[in-house]
Design a protein around this motif. Structure first.
Motif, short mmCIF file in Angstrom:
data_model
loop_
_atom_site.label_atom_id
_atom_site.label_comp_id
_atom_site.label_asym_id
_atom_site.label_seq_id
_atom_site.Cartn_x
_atom_site.Cartn_y
_atom_site.Cartn_z
N ALA A 17 0.84 -1.21 -0.07
CA ALA A 17 -0.04 0.01 0.10
C ALA A 17 0.96 1.19 0.02
N ASP A 18 0.63 2.27 -0.92
CA ASP A 18 1.34 3.33 -0.85
C ASP A 18 2.75 3.31 -1.04
N ASN A 19 3.07 2.33 -2.13
CA ASN A 19 4.84 2.43 -2.35
C ASN A 19 5.13 1.55 -1.10
N MET A 20 4.71 0.77 -0.29
CA MET A 20 5.33 0.32 0.94
C MET A 20 4.86 -1.16 0.91
N LEU A 21 5.86 -1.84 1.16
CA LEU A 21 5.69 -3.56 1.26
C LEU A 21 5.78 -3.81 2.62
N THR A 22 4.86 -4.34 3.40
CA THR A 22 4.89 -4.68 4.64
C THR A 22 4.52 -6.08 4.85
N ILE A 23 5.54 -6.73 5.80
CA ILE A 23 5.57 -8.16 6.23
C ILE A 23 5.17 -8.14 7.84
#
Length: 92
Positions: A17-23
């Motif tokens: 989301a919004d150019n962020m990859l979150t794990i």
């Protein structure tokens, strides 16, 4: 790739989301031992969260993730126009 030994697939979340990859994920472990009059119960819990800013020129809509044998592999493909094109030069 991220090493996540002992985790279940349903306890792992991958979001873009919004150019962020979150794990993110949560590890839950419970064990009980009953030997004669001895009874022991252990519980351990822990969560993690890692966020990465995606570089320019990647296709965030085509990010894929696969989890197998304790290893999470995330693939972030480049946009077609971001790939370089090699042009051969003829020498005369």
């Amino acid at each position: 790739r991220a090493d996540l030994p002992g985790m279940k697939q349903e306890d792992i979340s991958v979001e873009v989301a919004d150019n962020m990859l979150t794990i993110k994920g949560e590890r839950k472990h419970e064990s009980e031992t009953k030997e004669g009059k001895l009874y022991r119960a252990e519980r351990s819990y822990g969560s993690f969260l890692r966020s990465f800013t995606l570089p320019a020129g990647v296709d965030a809509a085509k990010v894929t993730a696969a989890y197998k044998s304790g290893v999470l592999e995330i693939r972030v493909p480049k946009l077609a126009e971001a790939k370089t094109k090699q042009i051969n030069v003829d020498v005369q």
